[in-house]
Design a protein around this motif. Structure first.
Motif, PDB file in Angstrom:
ATOM      1  N   SER A 105       2.950  -8.404  -3.153  1.00 56.08           N
ATOM      2  CA  SER A 105       3.366  -8.889  -4.404  1.00 56.08           C
ATOM      3  C   SER A 105       3.148 -10.315  -4.771  1.00 56.08           C
ATOM      4  O   SER A 105       2.684 -10.909  -5.920  1.00 56.08           O
ATOM      5  CB  SER A 105       4.879  -8.865  -4.418  1.00 56.08           C
ATOM      6  N   ASN A 108      -0.477 -10.772  -5.304  1.00 57.08           N
ATOM      7  CA  ASN A 108      -0.828 -10.256  -7.055  1.00 57.08           C
ATOM      8  C   ASN A 108      -0.621 -11.485  -7.815  1.00 57.08           C
ATOM      9  O   ASN A 108      -0.923 -11.658  -8.753  1.00 57.08           O
ATOM     10  CB  ASN A 108      -0.276  -9.032  -7.322  1.00 57.08           C
ATOM     11  N   HIS A 131       1.447  -0.008  -9.359  1.00 60.37           N
ATOM     12  CA  HIS A 131       2.609  -0.793  -8.678  1.00 60.37           C
ATOM     13  C   HIS A 131       1.923  -2.200  -8.288  1.00 60.37           C
ATOM     14  O   HIS A 131       1.235  -2.236  -7.442  1.00 60.37           O
ATOM     15  CB  HIS A 131       2.970  -0.198  -7.583  1.00 60.37           C
ATOM     16  N   VAL A 132       2.559  -3.152  -9.133  1.00 61.53           N
ATOM     17  CA  VAL A 132       1.711  -4.509  -8.897  1.00 61.53           C
ATOM     18  C   VAL A 132       2.664  -5.257  -8.045  1.00 61.53           C
ATOM     19  O   VAL A 132       2.255  -6.075  -7.097  1.00 61.53           O
ATOM     20  CB  VAL A 132       1.618  -5.151 -10.257  1.00 61.53           C
ATOM     21  N   GLY A 133       3.934  -4.892  -7.805  1.00 64.49           N
ATOM     22  CA  GLY A 133       5.045  -5.662  -6.806  1.00 64.49           C
ATOM     23  C   GLY A 133       6.286  -5.607  -7.201  1.00 64.49           C
ATOM     24  O   GLY A 133       6.696  -4.961  -8.287  1.00 64.49           O
ATOM     25  N   GLU A 205      -5.458  -1.371  -9.643  1.00 61.10           N
ATOM     26  CA  GLU A 205      -5.590  -0.822  -8.213  1.00 61.10           C
ATOM     27  C   GLU A 205      -6.944   0.170  -8.300  1.00 61.10           C
ATOM     28  O   GLU A 205      -6.780   1.034  -9.346  1.00 61.10           O
ATOM     29  CB  GLU A 205      -4.513   0.186  -7.905  1.00 61.10           C
ATOM     30  N   ASN A 210       0.847   4.213  -5.346  1.00 61.66           N
ATOM     31  CA  ASN A 210       2.312   4.914  -5.715  1.00 61.66           C
ATOM     32  C   ASN A 210       2.159   5.698  -6.933  1.00 61.66           C
ATOM     33  O   ASN A 210       2.740   6.751  -7.070  1.00 61.66           O
ATOM     34  CB  ASN A 210       3.103   3.565  -6.015  1.00 61.66           C
ATOM     35  N   ILE A 240      -4.512  -3.843  -2.239  1.00 64.63           N
ATOM     36  CA  ILE A 240      -3.632  -3.761  -1.173  1.00 64.63           C
ATOM     37  C   ILE A 240      -3.019  -2.472  -0.274  1.00 64.63           C
ATOM     38  O   ILE A 240      -2.849  -2.489   0.849  1.00 64.63           O
ATOM     39  CB  ILE A 240      -2.095  -4.474  -1.888  1.00 64.63           C
ATOM     40  N   TYR A 389       7.519   6.914  -5.996  1.00 62.21           N
ATOM     41  CA  TYR A 389       8.696   6.687  -5.352  1.00 62.21           C
ATOM     42  C   TYR A 389       9.686   7.876  -5.477  1.00 62.21           C
ATOM     43  O   TYR A 389      11.019   7.891  -5.752  1.00 62.21           O
ATOM     44  CB  TYR A 389       9.496   5.324  -5.856  1.00 62.21           C
TER      45      TYR A 389
HETATM   46  C1  LIG Z   1      -1.185  -1.261  -4.575  1.00 64.07           C
HETATM   47  C2  LIG Z   1       0.296  -2.201  -4.348  1.00 64.07           C
HETATM   48  N1  LIG Z   1       0.329  -3.492  -4.663  1.00 64.07           N
HETATM   49  C3  LIG Z   1       1.235  -4.338  -4.550  1.00 64.07           C
HETATM   50  C4  LIG Z   1       2.238  -3.988  -3.607  1.00 64.07           C
HETATM   51  C5  LIG Z   1       3.156  -4.831  -3.094  1.00 64.07           C
HETATM   52  O1  LIG Z   1       3.055  -5.237  -1.832  1.00 64.07           O
HETATM   53  P1  LIG Z   1       4.344  -5.776  -1.038  1.00 64.07           P
HETATM   54  O2  LIG Z   1       5.452  -4.600  -0.722  1.00 64.07           O
HETATM   55  O3  LIG Z   1       3.763  -6.111   0.208  1.00 64.07           O
HETATM   56  O4  LIG Z   1       4.783  -6.995  -1.684  1.00 64.07           O
HETATM   57  C6  LIG Z   1       1.916  -2.654  -3.017  1.00 64.07           C
HETATM   58  C7  LIG Z   1       3.347  -2.082  -2.004  1.00 64.07           C
HETATM   59  O5  LIG Z   1       3.400  -0.916  -2.033  1.00 64.07           O
HETATM   60  C8  LIG Z   1       1.254  -1.934  -3.291  1.00 64.07           C
HETATM   61  O6  LIG Z   1       0.876  -0.426  -2.941  1.00 64.07           O
END
Ligand SMILES: Cc1ncc(COP(=O)(O)O)c(C=O)c1O
Length: 425
Positions: A105, A108, A131-133, A205, A210, A240, A389
């Motif tokens: 997070s 990003n 899912h950015v964070g 992504e 997710n 990520i 989720y």
């Molecule tokens: C594509 C993506 N971006 C960002 C994140 C956020 O990462 P973190 O949980 O390490 O903050 C995740 C976590 O699942 C993710 O899958």
């Protein structure tokens, strides 16, 4: 012992399932009753080298004898090595590495800030289902709205959400062979209505992790690159989940053949579970002083040592080829199963980033069946996560990248055995 562990759930912010995991090795996990599971989620998709990778643990132990942590204001050996290695493995134009982030997070969020600092604009384009964070800003940027629902007072801070290249259920009701990449074309309209000059960055992504394991056609990224160049915004790849070998290439950017301006890296870099993340950028983004985005545990010495060893292992000859080989094997077997089990709607993936849709007799998303399959698979010793989720209908297969062909066969056998237990086929 295990009874006490379960009792503690009553004090715990997020009570866990009625099960205690005790030990992990490679792709396997064992619970306190001695039952063995294959973990197709590689913990939280972060154990690229599986549980308790000995080489990484030794590198970390060696580092622990020297230095566990220092402020990121000083250079240290593991950090220097990690930066050098990351420049080596990321796309050619990314020559600067920022390590002072604490996870995905914050990586990003840092990337978005760097873009804003560089081009003095503020708007951000992000994909539905992304899912950015979990920080307030990255939660806002995420394309899964249900996670911000309880926080009613959030503004949207110039974030524009656009539909992803989801060919199986096209937002624009098109067919891939004749659509002319309409979903990418239409982004131009969103840019226009956002105010042509206001978009600072687009964060993507390359394969939505997710959000249902959506794999866009390669031309989609060519188009995004063209749009970014034309409208002078920063193209950020959130790698990520897709980074560090997950797709059989070091990064999905290599698989899709398009270079972003900034790339964020986390999860798999820690190899066997160490907390390390990075932002890789083109030269011109490094003007932002790191004190604008700097976290206490960023570039921790032990985690950096783990990152160095992880990259060394993943770049060994044959490592990534094996990811492609075992991934293709699973995808082929799943496609065969799709012919037999009508509830498998679509199989998609690259390398070991695989997902398959569960549908009802009308081809609609079946959440109920998805959850049922996940639960029966768990009983059969296979851990899989569902998309969005738990509210999505895609089951994900993303085990550690050390998976052997024998183990890939075992996964497929458990899957078939599980599908046979489902009544509606
Ligand atoms: C594509 C993506 N971006 C960002 C994140 C956020 O990462 P973190 O949980 O390490 O903050 C995740 C976590 O699942 C993710 O899958």
């Amino acid at each position: 012992m295990s009874i006490k562990l379960l009792e503690v759930n009553k004090y715990f912010f997020a009570p866990t399932e009625n099960i205690v995991m005790e030990r992990g090795e490679g792709i396997y996990l064992w619970d306190s009753t001695g039952k063995r599971y294959i973990d197709c989620a590689a913990a939280t998709f972060n154990l690229s080298l599986g549980y308790s990778n000995q080489e990484v643990l030794e590198a970390v132990a060696e580092q622990a004898d020297k230095l566990v942590h220092i402020t990121s204001s000083y250079m240290s050996e593991p950090v220097a090595k990690l930066v050098e290695k990351l420049v080596e493995v990321t796309p050619k134009s990314l020559t600067k590495i920022h390590l002072k982030v604490s996870g995905g997070s914050t990586a990003n969020e840092g990337a978005i800030k760097m873009a804003q600092f560089y081009n003095k604009k503020s708007g951000v384009i992000s994909l539905f289902r992304s899912h950015v964070g979990q920080t307030i800003y990255t939660m806002n940027a995420s394309g899964l709205g249900f996670r911000r629902q309880p926080f009613a007072s959030l503004g949207n801070s110039g974030i524009v959400h656009v539909p992803p290249a989801y060919c199986y259920r096209c937002f624009y009701n098109q067919k891939p062979c004749s659509c002319g990449m309409l979903c990418a074309e239409r982004i131009e309209e969103f840019i226009k209505y956002a105010g042509n000059d206001s978009i600072s960055s687009m964060i993507v992504e390359p394969i939505l992790g997710n959000g249902d394991n959506i794999v866009p056609p390669k031309e989609y990224f060519v188009k995004l690159r063209e749009l970014a160049d034309k409208h002078h915004f920063t193209l950020i790849f959130d790698e990520i989940q897709t980074g560090i070998g997950r797709t059989g290439k070091m990064f999905a950017a290599d698989y899709f053949g398009v270079e972003p301006d900034i790339m964020t890296i986390a999860k798999g870099l820690g190899g066997t579970g160490f907390q390390i993340a990075a932002i890789a950028t083109k030269e011109e983004y490094a003007d932002m002083d790191s004190h604008y985005h700097s976290f206490t545990y960023g570039s921790n010495s032990l985690a950096s040592a783990a990152g160095v060893k992880t990259l060394e292992i993943i770049t060994r000859p044959g490592f990534l080829d094996n990811v492609t080989l075992v991934g293709n094997y699973i995808i082929r077997r799943l496609n065969e199963m799709k012919e037999k089990y009508s509830f498998i709607g679509d199989v998609r993936g690259v390398g070991l980033m695989i997902g398959f849709e569960i549908v009802d007799e009308k081809g609609e998303e079946s959440l109920e069946l998805t959850t049922q399959i996940k639960n029966i698979a768990f009983e059969n010793g296979l851990i899989m996560r569902t998309s969005r989720y738990g509210i999505g209908n895609v089951l994900k297969i993303r085990p550690a990248l050390i998976l052997t062909l024998e183990q890939a066969k075992e996964i497929c056998e458990i899957l078939e055995y599980t599908f046979d237990q489902i009544e509606v086929h």
